[in-house]
Design a protein around this motif. Structure first.
Motif, PDB file in Angstrom:
ATOM      1  N   ARG A  78       0.820  -1.227   0.000  1.00 58.42           N
ATOM      2  CA  ARG A  78       0.000   0.000   0.000  1.00 58.42           C
ATOM      3  C   ARG A  78       0.848   1.270   0.000  1.00 58.42           C
ATOM      4  NH1 ARG A  78      -3.996  -2.972   3.163  1.00 58.42           N
ATOM      5  NH2 ARG A  78      -2.644  -2.764   4.973  1.00 58.42           N
ATOM      6  N   VAL A  79       2.033   1.188   0.601  1.00 56.62           N
ATOM      7  CA  VAL A  79       2.914   2.365   0.629  1.00 56.62           C
ATOM      8  C   VAL A  79       3.235   2.800  -0.809  1.00 56.62           C
ATOM      9  CG1 VAL A  79       5.252   3.146   1.182  1.00 56.62           C
ATOM     10  CG2 VAL A  79       3.879   1.962   2.912  1.00 56.62           C
ATOM     11  N   GLY A  80       3.587   1.840  -1.651  1.00 54.74           N
ATOM     12  CA  GLY A  80       3.910   2.153  -3.044  1.00 54.74           C
ATOM     13  C   GLY A  80       2.705   2.652  -3.808  1.00 54.74           C
ATOM     14  N   LEU A  81       1.564   2.020  -3.591  1.00 56.74           N
ATOM     15  CA  LEU A  81       0.349   2.419  -4.310  1.00 56.74           C
ATOM     16  C   LEU A  81      -0.139   3.794  -3.883  1.00 56.74           C
ATOM     17  CD1 LEU A  81      -1.141  -1.090  -4.433  1.00 56.74           C
ATOM     18  CD2 LEU A  81      -1.319   0.465  -6.357  1.00 56.74           C
ATOM     19  N   ALA A  82      -0.100   4.069  -2.584  1.00 57.98           N
ATOM     20  CA  ALA A  82      -0.549   5.378  -2.097  1.00 57.98           C
ATOM     21  C   ALA A  82       0.350   6.473  -2.647  1.00 57.98           C
ATOM     22  CB  ALA A  82      -0.545   5.401  -0.567  1.00 57.98           C
ATOM     23  N   LEU A  83       1.646   6.200  -2.658  1.00 56.27           N
ATOM     24  CA  LEU A  83       2.605   7.172  -3.184  1.00 56.27           C
ATOM     25  C   LEU A  83       2.365   7.395  -4.678  1.00 56.27           C
ATOM     26  CD1 LEU A  83       5.220   8.827  -2.644  1.00 56.27           C
ATOM     27  CD2 LEU A  83       6.506   6.780  -3.282  1.00 56.27           C
TER      28      LEU A  83
ATOM     29  N   LEU B  61      -6.781   3.556   1.415  1.00 52.96           N
ATOM     30  CA  LEU B  61      -6.180   3.605   0.077  1.00 52.96           C
ATOM     31  C   LEU B  61      -7.259   3.857  -0.974  1.00 52.96           C
ATOM     32  CD1 LEU B  61      -3.551   3.269  -1.570  1.00 52.96           C
ATOM     33  CD2 LEU B  61      -4.116   0.844  -1.795  1.00 52.96           C
ATOM     34  N   MET B  98       0.364   4.686   7.657  1.00 52.03           N
ATOM     35  CA  MET B  98       1.302   4.632   6.535  1.00 52.03           C
ATOM     36  C   MET B  98       0.650   4.975   5.206  1.00 52.03           C
ATOM     37  SD  MET B  98       4.002   1.610   7.051  1.00 52.03           S
ATOM     38  CE  MET B  98       4.057   0.920   8.681  1.00 52.03           C
ATOM     39  N   VAL B  99      -0.639   4.680   5.057  1.00 50.46           N
ATOM     40  CA  VAL B  99      -1.328   5.025   3.802  1.00 50.46           C
ATOM     41  C   VAL B  99      -1.388   6.540   3.656  1.00 50.46           C
ATOM     42  CG1 VAL B  99      -3.477   4.894   2.502  1.00 50.46           C
ATOM     43  CG2 VAL B  99      -2.688   2.908   3.805  1.00 50.46           C
ATOM     44  N   SER B 102       2.230   8.037   3.244  1.00 50.70           N
ATOM     45  CA  SER B 102       2.829   7.816   1.928  1.00 50.70           C
ATOM     46  C   SER B 102       2.116   8.665   0.869  1.00 50.70           C
ATOM     47  CB  SER B 102       2.754   6.330   1.572  1.00 50.70           C
ATOM     48  OG  SER B 102       3.637   6.029   0.524  1.00 50.70           O
ATOM     49  N   ALA B 103       0.800   8.752   0.973  1.00 50.87           N
ATOM     50  CA  ALA B 103       0.031   9.585   0.040  1.00 50.87           C
ATOM     51  C   ALA B 103       0.431  11.049   0.197  1.00 50.87           C
ATOM     52  CB  ALA B 103      -1.463   9.403   0.285  1.00 50.87           C
ATOM     53  N   LYS B 105       3.290  12.215   1.292  1.00 52.00           N
ATOM     54  CA  LYS B 105       4.629  12.395   0.738  1.00 52.00           C
ATOM     55  C   LYS B 105       4.551  12.532  -0.782  1.00 52.00           C
ATOM     56  CE  LYS B 105       7.210  10.026   4.406  1.00 52.00           C
ATOM     57  NZ  LYS B 105       8.058   8.860   4.753  1.00 52.00           N
ATOM     58  N   GLY B 106       3.693  11.729  -1.395  1.00 50.16           N
ATOM     59  CA  GLY B 106       3.522  11.820  -2.845  1.00 50.16           C
ATOM     60  C   GLY B 106       3.022  13.191  -3.268  1.00 50.16           C
ATOM     61  N   LEU B 107       2.056  13.726  -2.538  1.00 47.01           N
ATOM     62  CA  LEU B 107       1.526  15.063  -2.859  1.00 47.01           C
ATOM     63  C   LEU B 107       2.605  16.121  -2.675  1.00 47.01           C
ATOM     64  CD1 LEU B 107      -2.012  15.056  -1.129  1.00 47.01           C
ATOM     65  CD2 LEU B 107      -1.439  14.416  -3.476  1.00 47.01           C
TER      66      LEU B 107
END
Lengths: 249, 395
Positions: A78-83, B61, B98-99, B102-103, B105-107
């Motif tokens: 999920r870490v990879g997918l969320a990112l 997610l 963590m979801v 991580s999301a 961080k992506g933003l």
């Protein structure tokens, strides 16, 4: 990739270890990987930033983001997918999923076994599913040099798999049940480089980029998946006895 | 300084909350609430009688992008306009945290914005600074008219003080009582961005958990808070004398020489006492007086929470107490806390329920304070910390 003639791709996988790659039609521009399985939430975003920088790529200039959708341990996956979904959303580029086991299958075809190839050209990919099981799929090396998925991905005990040569860590975890194709192959982890190459090939078969993270049916038809995790298992939760009693009453 | 000018200077921050079963995304400009969008996976947990971490993480997610898009639309902004991204880094369920992390961080990476990993508990306090948007966007989740227990807004001194840059801050000597399914804490908040101290907390179950477990015992369903609240209406709160945990002198000591658990709570003994009471009726073949037990249980919880919170406040010079967490919706808790705060001359502030339960607006509100205070942003490598202490306001 002969068929692929356009655009830079960012590929991310977090289905076992974690890896990042930036590729274009000429090959791999930059790559990063770790075999650690418990640090994805910490290291992956920074790794993407570094890899993009090394590749001199810009997010908005990407043809798309490719993400390994597993199967693999859920939290890391999920870490990879969320990112990946955040990146594609902000950059306004398409997001494509690829089965992470396809990476190992492609490597198996790219690097044929040293001795005696299997007559059927069929083989298995098996990765660690924990709880005494493996995630696995059956593939065939097709004449154009690509791995064709025949069955799976599934999750089961190693003893229940078909009798075929195996690549992936499943072979080193369950040597009594699985026939490793080779020692090195028994330690292979999925990698973003191959996922990116597979996506390039599949994107080469469809016309224009799909925007906004929603691969059209054509992309899915070409072997690209929705960017959703392949859990293959339900959550562990069991409905407690007192709740079951109430729901059946 | 005109409102428009000050509002323009205040940081525009997007906040992300995924520490339990709510996927929350909020947007604030300084202390002005622009959007508070929440997707809950609560329905999926009902049949289990409690939050299942793996189900919550899966739901985060799935819900993340739709919730993000809705929040941006409600606020009428584009992500590229924000000054910073704030996200709950802990405490909470690791897989769920963590979801969101991580999301976020992506933003932050994709939009090239500073990232702030913030403390969930302190964010519950930060929400108290939020004011309604000038022209409300009709966000159904974010009714911003707060309930002020100490009468109407007649007292101008009670308003949060504006600071240079248009940012409001908490009054001096603020405390916060957080009561939810995951938390029961009393905090002293010297400064939202640099000085938060844990005065007391539960040593076993959270109060909301006690409500869930007792509701289960009484066959009242999940979530237990509203179920008990409703059942208690018809019951006698003094029918049973259930224990108030950690109130014996050896635990409490005195103000001068406080005992180890003076400001702490324990609800596990209470749960056992309720189970015994139910058993007695069942063994005797008599109908269980559900309403009386629910009312007496609720009274025990609310009595010990409010008594200890008000005493901790008095002994630490707290003159303004904020209530937060899902159990803030409980009518009896609001009633008794209002009464006891008034008796102790403590101003009580209760935000609207939509801002008491877990949400992204509170994370954004704290993020905006951190930006305004010039706190260094977090790196992209920050971890989720399931037991992040309150002193770690940002990581």
């Amino acid at each position: 990739m002969r068929n692929y003639h356009g655009g830079v791709i960012l590929a991310i996988d977090s289905s076992a270890g974690a890896s990042v790659a930036v590729l274009d039609a000429d090959g791999v521009r930059a790559q990063w990987r770790t075999a650690e399985t418990t640090t994805h939430a910490e290291v992956l975003a920074e790794a993407v930033a570094l890899t993009m920088r090394d590749a001199e790529a810009t997010g908005a200039g990407l043809r798309g983001v490719v993400v390994g959708v597993g199967p693999g341990p859920f939290t890391g996956l999920r870490v990879g997918l969320a990112l990946a979904q955040s990146l594609a959303e902000v950059w306004g580029v398409a997001l494509y999923g690829v089965c992470s086991l396809d990476s190992l299958a492609q490597r198996a075809v790219n690097q044929p076994a040293d001795s005696g190839t299997s007559t059927s050209h069929e083989f298995l990919v098996a990765s660690d599913a924990r709880r005494r099981e493996v995630y696995w799929a059956r593939y065939r090396a097709e004449p154009q040099g690509f791995a064709e998925l025949l069955e799976g991905p599934r999750v089961s005990a190693a003893s229940e798999l078909p009798e075929l040569p195996v690549v992936g860590v499943g072979a080193s975890l369950y040597p009594q049940d699985l026939a490793a194709r080779g020692t090195a192959e028994s330690h292979w982890l999925p990698d973003a480089v191959e996922l990116g190459q597979l996506a390039q090939r599949r994107l080469g078969q469809i016309p224009e980029p799909q925007r906004r993270g929603e691969p059209a049916a054509t992309a899915v038809g070409a072997g690209l998946l929705e960017p959703l995790p392949l859990y293959l298992r339900e959550s562990d939760a069991k409905v407690p006895a007192h709740m079951r009693a109430k729901q059946t009453s | 300084m005109s409102e428009t000018l000050s509002a323009r200077r205040a940081p525009l921050v997007l906040g992300i909350e995924t520490s339990c079963d709510e996927t929350g995304i909020g947007i604030v400009r300084g202390t002005e609430l622009l959007a508070n969008t929440v997707a809950s996976s609560m329905e999926e947990h009902v049949r289990f009688g409690g939050v299942i971490p793996e189900i919550a993480a899966r739901a985060h997610l799935e819900a993340f992008l739709p919730t993000l898009r809705e929040a941006l639309e409600t606020a009428g902004i584009e992500l590229h306009e924000v000054d910073a991204i704030a996200v709950t880094s802990g405490p909470g369920l690791s897989g769920a945290l963590m979801v969101g992390l991580s999301a976020a961080k992506g933003l932050a990476l994709a939009a090239d914005k500073p990232l702030y990993g913030v403390n969930h508990l302190v964010a519950h306090v930060g929400v108290g600074l939020l004011e309604p948007h000038a022209n409300s966007h009709g966000d159904s989740h974010g009714n911003p008219s707060g309930h002020r227990a100490e009468g109407p807004d007649a007292e101008p001194d009670a308003e949060p003080e504006p600071e240079p840059g248009g940012m409001r801050r908490l009054p001096e000597n603020t405390g916060a009582l957080l009561v939810s399914g995951g938390h029961t804490e009393i905090l002293r908040v010297g400064s939202l961005t640099s000085d938060v101290e844990l005065l007391g907390s539960t040593i076993d179950d959270a109060a909301g958990e006690a409500f869930d477990k007792t509701a289960r015992l009484l066959g009242l369903g999940y979530p237990g808070g509203p179920a008990i609240d409703a059942a208690a209406v018809a019951g006698d709160p003094h029918a049973f004398r259930f224990p108030r945990g950690l109130t014996m002198p050896k635990f409490e000591g005195s103000a001068q020489t406080p005992g180890k658990h003076r400001h702490n709570w324990s609800f596990s003994g209470l749960k056992t006492a309720v189970a015994r009471a139910v058993e007695q009726f069942e063994v005797a073949g008599r109908p269980v007086p559900v309403a009386d037990i629910a009312a007496s249980f609720q009274e025990a919880v609310v009595d010990v929470i409010t008594a200890k919170a008000v005493r901790a406040s008095r002994e630490h010079g707290i003159t303004t107490l904020m209530l937060g967490g899902g159990v803030a919706a409980n009518k009896r808790l609001r009633e008794l806390l209002t009464q006891r705060c008034a008796e102790a001359d403590i101003e009580l502030r209760i935000p609207p329920v939509s801002l008491c339960t877990d949400n992204g607006a509170m994370v954004a509100a704290l993020g905006a304070q951190l930006v305004a205070a010039g706190v260094t942003p977090s790196s992209l490598q920050i971890p989720a910390d399931s037991s992040q202490p309150v002193q770690r306001i940002s990581v």
